[in-house]
Design a protein around this motif. Structure first.
Motif, PDB file in Angstrom:
ATOM      1  N   SER A 107      18.777 -49.867   6.400  1.00 55.67           N
ATOM      2  CA  SER A 107      19.169 -48.740   7.255  1.00 55.67           C
ATOM      3  C   SER A 107      18.076 -47.678   7.239  1.00 55.67           C
ATOM      4  O   SER A 107      17.466 -47.426   6.200  1.00 55.67           O
ATOM      5  CB  SER A 107      20.460 -48.115   6.728  1.00 55.67           C
ATOM      6  N   THR A 108      17.850 -47.077   8.377  1.00 58.39           N
ATOM      7  CA  THR A 108      17.051 -45.847   8.431  1.00 58.39           C
ATOM      8  C   THR A 108      17.977 -44.679   8.769  1.00 58.39           C
ATOM      9  O   THR A 108      18.170 -43.753   7.976  1.00 58.39           O
ATOM     10  CB  THR A 108      15.927 -45.956   9.491  1.00 58.39           C
ATOM     11  N   ARG A 109      18.569 -44.728   9.971  1.00 58.18           N
ATOM     12  CA  ARG A 109      19.379 -43.608  10.466  1.00 58.18           C
ATOM     13  C   ARG A 109      20.580 -43.296   9.581  1.00 58.18           C
ATOM     14  O   ARG A 109      20.819 -42.148   9.207  1.00 58.18           O
ATOM     15  CB  ARG A 109      19.888 -43.894  11.891  1.00 58.18           C
ATOM     16  N   THR A 110      21.359 -44.326   9.264  1.00 53.60           N
ATOM     17  CA  THR A 110      22.630 -44.073   8.569  1.00 53.60           C
ATOM     18  C   THR A 110      22.376 -43.529   7.170  1.00 53.60           C
ATOM     19  O   THR A 110      22.998 -42.553   6.748  1.00 53.60           O
ATOM     20  CB  THR A 110      23.469 -45.363   8.525  1.00 53.60           C
ATOM     21  N   ARG A 158      27.865 -49.727   3.494  1.00 54.52           N
ATOM     22  CA  ARG A 158      27.317 -50.552   4.589  1.00 54.52           C
ATOM     23  C   ARG A 158      27.174 -51.972   4.061  1.00 54.52           C
ATOM     24  O   ARG A 158      26.532 -52.203   3.045  1.00 54.52           O
ATOM     25  CB  ARG A 158      25.954 -50.038   5.056  1.00 54.52           C
ATOM     26  N   HIS A 162      31.293 -50.013  13.596  1.00 52.71           N
ATOM     27  CA  HIS A 162      30.260 -49.024  13.257  1.00 52.71           C
ATOM     28  C   HIS A 162      30.745 -47.646  13.750  1.00 52.71           C
ATOM     29  O   HIS A 162      30.188 -47.073  14.687  1.00 52.71           O
ATOM     30  CB  HIS A 162      28.942 -49.424  13.925  1.00 52.71           C
ATOM     31  N   GLN A 181      28.434 -44.429  14.165  1.00 49.39           N
ATOM     32  CA  GLN A 181      27.553 -44.529  15.341  1.00 49.39           C
ATOM     33  C   GLN A 181      28.280 -44.034  16.590  1.00 49.39           C
ATOM     34  O   GLN A 181      27.692 -43.364  17.453  1.00 49.39           O
ATOM     35  CB  GLN A 181      27.111 -45.991  15.521  1.00 49.39           C
ATOM     36  N   ASP A 212      21.689 -47.783  20.049  1.00 49.38           N
ATOM     37  CA  ASP A 212      21.976 -47.291  18.689  1.00 49.38           C
ATOM     38  C   ASP A 212      20.757 -47.363  17.774  1.00 49.38           C
ATOM     39  O   ASP A 212      20.727 -46.693  16.746  1.00 49.38           O
ATOM     40  CB  ASP A 212      23.148 -48.074  18.077  1.00 49.38           C
ATOM     41  N   LEU A 213      19.762 -48.186  18.140  1.00 51.32           N
ATOM     42  CA  LEU A 213      18.501 -48.348  17.391  1.00 51.32           C
ATOM     43  C   LEU A 213      18.725 -49.022  16.032  1.00 51.32           C
ATOM     44  O   LEU A 213      19.796 -48.846  15.462  1.00 51.32           O
ATOM     45  CB  LEU A 213      17.787 -47.002  17.196  1.00 51.32           C
ATOM     46  N   ARG A 257      23.427 -38.667  14.692  1.00 48.03           N
ATOM     47  CA  ARG A 257      24.015 -39.409  13.566  1.00 48.03           C
ATOM     48  C   ARG A 257      24.244 -38.450  12.390  1.00 48.03           C
ATOM     49  O   ARG A 257      25.246 -38.536  11.705  1.00 48.03           O
ATOM     50  CB  ARG A 257      23.090 -40.545  13.106  1.00 48.03           C
TER      51      ARG A 257
HETATM   52  N1   CP Z   1      21.999 -47.293  14.281  1.00 48.58           N
HETATM   53  C1   CP Z   1      21.930 -47.522  12.952  1.00 48.58           C
HETATM   54  O1   CP Z   1      22.935 -47.796  12.292  1.00 48.58           O
HETATM   55  O2   CP Z   1      20.682 -47.387  12.450  1.00 48.58           O
HETATM   56  P1   CP Z   1      20.245 -47.842  10.973  1.00 48.58           P
HETATM   57  O3   CP Z   1      20.461 -49.348  10.906  1.00 48.58           O
HETATM   58  O4   CP Z   1      18.801 -47.460  10.854  1.00 48.58           O
HETATM   59  O5   CP Z   1      21.114 -47.134   9.982  1.00 48.58           O
END
Ligand code: CP
Length: 329
Positions: A55-58, A105, A132, A135, A269-270, A314
């Protein structure tokens, strides 16, 4: 509204009013952050962040949100005993005695349900194969900021809608009164049982839900075009060939965006495979002779694209989830 001690596992468990409360609180936190108004009244609390998938964002959203609220975090990934030497139930009972909340996660949704059953503190779903929900709050906040409303907007999802993003969009759109359309080959439609549940929520929200293979029909009058990577985390590499063959006709490109309303936005969502000539996804792109997958670079980088606004949100929305369930005042 009092959401203290509630788990946040899927938006199925929340009413439209409760979901709107999270969005309003997130908007308030966003405003406060811009004005440098401190919100760190949860000082002294600790939360655990379990990540069995990358994960980056979460992860960053949870870490920054917690820090802003005055909360300390512990990141647990490889190296912990979870799922290897220790069951989810035992882990939950250990962490529940040390932490005021736990983010998870991972893979099966039943894992986060098991954690919530035994932890005795709020558990937040940071992504499972099936759902998710954090998100979704970010997506809805981004859409509401842009259009000023949610009810009545048409959101079209291109791609494999059988997993967390397709399922979660079905739920949130149905609860909040959007018109949700899945546009994909039939085998990628969400489960019929979920669509039936969504149709029940639509009866009170005024939303609709529909699945179609027809791009013209789907995109007509669309306000939001949304897509996701064609292969989800945890799926084997062998599925790439079939997915590319099936979903290439459903790639979001300039022609697709032209069919939607002139005012339509693009969301994702990336992370995204929008330019495989760079290092990102290069090997997969080369193997299958493609340079762009679910979205073209042109659309991703266009003024219609709100992907980075969504990514920022986020953090504000996850802050709202932590705050509301831990009793922030
Ligand atoms: N959209 C999302 O959940 O990004 P990550 O996988 O980077 O957390």
């Amino acid at each position: 509204m009092n959401l203290k001690n509630r788990n946040f596992l899927t938006l199925k468990d929340f009413s439209p009013e409760e979901i709107t409360f999270f969005l309003d609180l997130a908007a308030d936190f966003k405003e406060k952050k811009k004005k440098n108004i401190p919100v760190n009244t949860l000082k002294g609390k600790n939360i655990a962040l379990i990540f069995e998938k990358p994960s980056t964002r979460t992860r960053c959203a949870f870490e920054v949100a917690a820090h802003d609220l005055g909360i300390c975090t512990t990141y647990l990934a490889e190296g912990s005993q979870i799922g290897d030497k220790e069951s989810i139930a035992d882990t939950a009972r250990v962490l529940g005695r040390m932490y005021e909340g736990i983010e998870y996660r991972g893979f099966e949704h039943s894992n986060v349900e098991e954690l919530a059953k035994y932890a005795g503190v709020p558990v937040w779903n940071g992504l499972t194969n099936e759902f998710h929900p954090t998100q979704m709050l970010a997506d809805m906040l981004t859409i509401r900021e842009h259009f000023g409303i949610l009810k009545g907007l048409k959101l079209v999802y291109f791609g494999d809608a059988r997993y967390n993003i397709g399922n979660s969009l079905s739920i949130v759109c149905s609860k909040l009164g959007l018109h949700f359309v899945v546009c994909a080959p039939e085998k990628y439609f969400p489960a019929e049982s979920l669509i039936d549940e969504c149709r029940e929520w639509c009866k009170t929200s005024g939303g609709t839900i529909k699945c179609t293979t027809n791009i013209e029909d789907a995109t007509k009058d669309a306000d939001i075009i949304y897509t996701d990577v064609w292969v989800s985390m945890g799926e084997p590499d062998e599925v790439w060939a079939e997915r590319i063959k099936d979903l290439k006709p459903y790639q979001v490109n300039a022609a697709v965006m032209k069919k939607a309303k002139k005012t339509a936005i693009f969301m994702h969502d990336l992370p995204s495979f929008h330019n495989l000539e760079t290092k990102i996804g290069y090997e997969i792109g080369k193997k299958f002779n493609v340079t762009e997958m679910e979205v073209t670079d042109e659309v991703f980088e266009s003024p219609q694209s709100l992907v980075f606004e969504g990514a920022e949100n986020r953090m504000h929305t996850i802050k709202a989830v932590i705050a509301a369930t831990l009793g922030w005042k």
